[in-house]
Design a protein around this motif. Structure first.
Motif, PDB file in Angstrom:
ATOM      1  N   ALA A 104       0.834  -1.203   0.000  1.00  0.00           N
ATOM      2  CA  ALA A 104       0.000   0.000   0.000  1.00  0.00           C
ATOM      3  C   ALA A 104       0.869   1.253   0.000  1.00  0.00           C
ATOM      4  CB  ALA A 104      -0.930  -0.012   1.216  1.00  0.00           C
ATOM      5  N   ARG A 105       1.981   1.216   0.712  1.00  0.00           N
ATOM      6  CA  ARG A 105       2.889   2.368   0.737  1.00  0.00           C
ATOM      7  C   ARG A 105       3.516   2.586  -0.640  1.00  0.00           C
ATOM      8  NH1 ARG A 105       5.805   2.643   6.633  1.00  0.00           N
ATOM      9  NH2 ARG A 105       4.105   1.740   7.848  1.00  0.00           N
TER      10      ARG A 105
ATOM     11  N   TYR B   3       0.124   5.207  -0.692  1.00  0.00           N
ATOM     12  CA  TYR B   3      -0.719   5.405   0.487  1.00  0.00           C
ATOM     13  C   TYR B   3       0.110   5.286   1.764  1.00  0.00           C
ATOM     14  CZ  TYR B   3      -4.440   4.688  -2.926  1.00  0.00           C
ATOM     15  OH  TYR B   3      -5.264   4.781  -4.016  1.00  0.00           O
ATOM     16  N   GLU B   4       1.194   6.017   1.831  1.00  0.00           N
ATOM     17  CA  GLU B   4       2.127   5.941   2.957  1.00  0.00           C
ATOM     18  C   GLU B   4       1.448   6.317   4.269  1.00  0.00           C
ATOM     19  OE1 GLU B   4       5.736   5.362   4.904  1.00  0.00           O
ATOM     20  OE2 GLU B   4       5.523   5.186   2.730  1.00  0.00           O
TER      21      GLU B   4
ATOM     22  N   GLU C 242      -1.769   6.731   4.945  1.00  0.00           N
ATOM     23  CA  GLU C 242      -2.966   5.937   5.226  1.00  0.00           C
ATOM     24  C   GLU C 242      -2.588   4.538   5.735  1.00  0.00           C
ATOM     25  OE1 GLU C 242      -4.004   8.849   1.920  1.00  0.00           O
ATOM     26  OE2 GLU C 242      -2.306   7.595   2.515  1.00  0.00           O
TER      27      GLU C 242
ATOM     28  N   PRO D 202      -8.606   4.205   2.207  1.00  0.00           N
ATOM     29  CA  PRO D 202      -9.048   5.129   1.155  1.00  0.00           C
ATOM     30  C   PRO D 202      -9.970   4.432   0.145  1.00  0.00           C
ATOM     31  CG  PRO D 202      -6.660   5.226   1.459  1.00  0.00           C
ATOM     32  CD  PRO D 202      -7.141   4.037   2.223  1.00  0.00           C
TER      33      PRO D 202
ATOM     34  N   LEU E  37      -8.130   3.206  -2.932  1.00  0.00           N
ATOM     35  CA  LEU E  37      -7.370   1.969  -2.791  1.00  0.00           C
ATOM     36  C   LEU E  37      -8.267   0.761  -3.036  1.00  0.00           C
ATOM     37  CD1 LEU E  37      -4.904   0.271  -2.016  1.00  0.00           C
ATOM     38  CD2 LEU E  37      -5.490   0.633   0.397  1.00  0.00           C
TER      39      LEU E  37
END
Length: 350
Positions: free
Chosen positions: A260-261, A265-266, A268, A289, A292
């Motif tokens: 995800a990062r 989306y770091e 989050e 999110p 995502l």
């Protein structure tokens, strides 16, 4: 692009319907039916059961856990399933995670890449019916100080080479998968981020082995939900995404959180993990999110799903394995049929 169906874990609450779903997927022309294992049901039993009640669809392990079995046993199981199914078995392997490997199997989660490479080498050698010898860091066959002798598999698989897949998420694992496997089993695959998160590493591995992506099966599992209310459909997958991004593995070692990062989306990913591990699962789900979820699932009416399928095919996916959402068998069957219709509308069927 071809379609697959992923039954997930036996014991998830819809077991009575799973055979009906697999049989309908077989009738509709889906190419493969996958089954999973963690620390509940085992995949080989489910796959043997599905293979016995279907006619054309391949059956595949997504995954057989590497810490669960000696590599020679995995070769025996693969050869047996291939024989029983008439040449319809696909072998998917994975190291699982540190919590399951060490907590359930008592196997240290160390050097997963080296362990996987060695495991695959032994499995391939055993399935080829060579006399089995191996000298490596993790396995030595036969043991040098006992009565053991090199043996060869007595079962004859239907095919000379059973397709071998590896479940991969991280860049190094993806590169090695491209190098030593016939396909990659993927999760949370987003077409918009495919090159930087997945395909670049797979391609590098193929090139390292002197190969191209031709014939390599890029096979993500993607949840599918049919309907018109996109927001409501996305909300149904919030707990699922939060579980993986927030709760799979430890705070220091969560492959899905890292993915995800890498997708951007770091902040989050940090929030989801903090809330999930502190016991606030609802808060973790709310922090996921919407984008995502939307980028890693198929949501909406058939037309919208067809558009997303086109994006998956253009990103390089060759087998799109669906997990149809629904609380009833009728809903899951409807989603299966919608998947076929959407694939036809997308113009990407192979």
């Amino acid at each position: 692009m071809r379609l697959g169906i992923n039954l997930g874990y036996w014991g998830s609450g819809m077991d009575a319907d799973n055979l009906a779903v697999a049989r309908e997927a077989d009738r509709l022309g889906y190419s493969v039916c996958w089954a999973a294992e963690a620390y509940g049901s085992d995949a080989p039993t489910v796959l043997a059961w599905v293979a016995a009640r279907t006619e054309r669809i391949d059956v595949g392990s997504a995954i057989f856990q590497i810490p669960a079995r000696a590599p020679a046993m995995t070769a025996m199981t693969a050869a047996t399933l291939d024989t029983l199914s008439g040449g319809r078995f696909r072998l998917g392997l994975g190291v699982s995670g540190p919590q399951v490997s060490e907590g359930w199997y008592g196997v240290r989660f160390d050097k997963p890449l080296a362990r996987t490479r060695e495991y695959v080498e032994i499995v391939r050698k055993a399935m080829s019916r060579e006399r089995l010898t191996h000298s490596g860091e993790h396995w030595t066959l036969p043991l040098p100080d006992g009565p053991g002798k090199p043996l060869k598999l007595t079962v004859h698989p239907v095919r000379e080479r059973i397709p071998l897949y590896i479940a991969a998420i991280g860049p190094k694992n993806l590169e090695q998968t491209g190098e030593i496997a016939d396909g990659a089993l993927l999760i949370f695959f987003a077409p918009e981020h495919a090159e930087e998160t997945t395909l670049g590493a797979l391609r590098a591995g193929r090139e390292k082995a002197g190969l191209t992506m031709e014939g390599f099966d890029v096979a993500p599992t993607v949840p599918l939900a049919l309907g018109d209310d996109i927001d409501a459909l996305a909300d149904t997958f919030r707990p699922y995404t939060a579980l993986y991004v927030g709760g799979m593995g430890s705070r220091k070692q969560n492959f899905y959180n890292r993915l995800a990062r890498r997708m951007g989306y770091e902040k989050e990913a940090v929030e989801i993990q903090e809330k999930y591990l502190s016991g606030d699962k609802e808060g973790a789900a709310a922090a996921v999110p919407r984008q995502l979820i939307d980028s890693t699932t198929l949501l909406g009416p058939v037309e919208r799903i067809a558009d997303r399928m086109r994006a998956y095919a253009e990103a390089g996916v060759t087998t799109l394995s669906l997990t149809p959402a629904g609380f009833t068998l009728e809903e899951r069957i409807a989603a299966l049929r919608a998947g076929v219709e959407a694939l036809e509308r997308s113009g990407t069927a192979s």
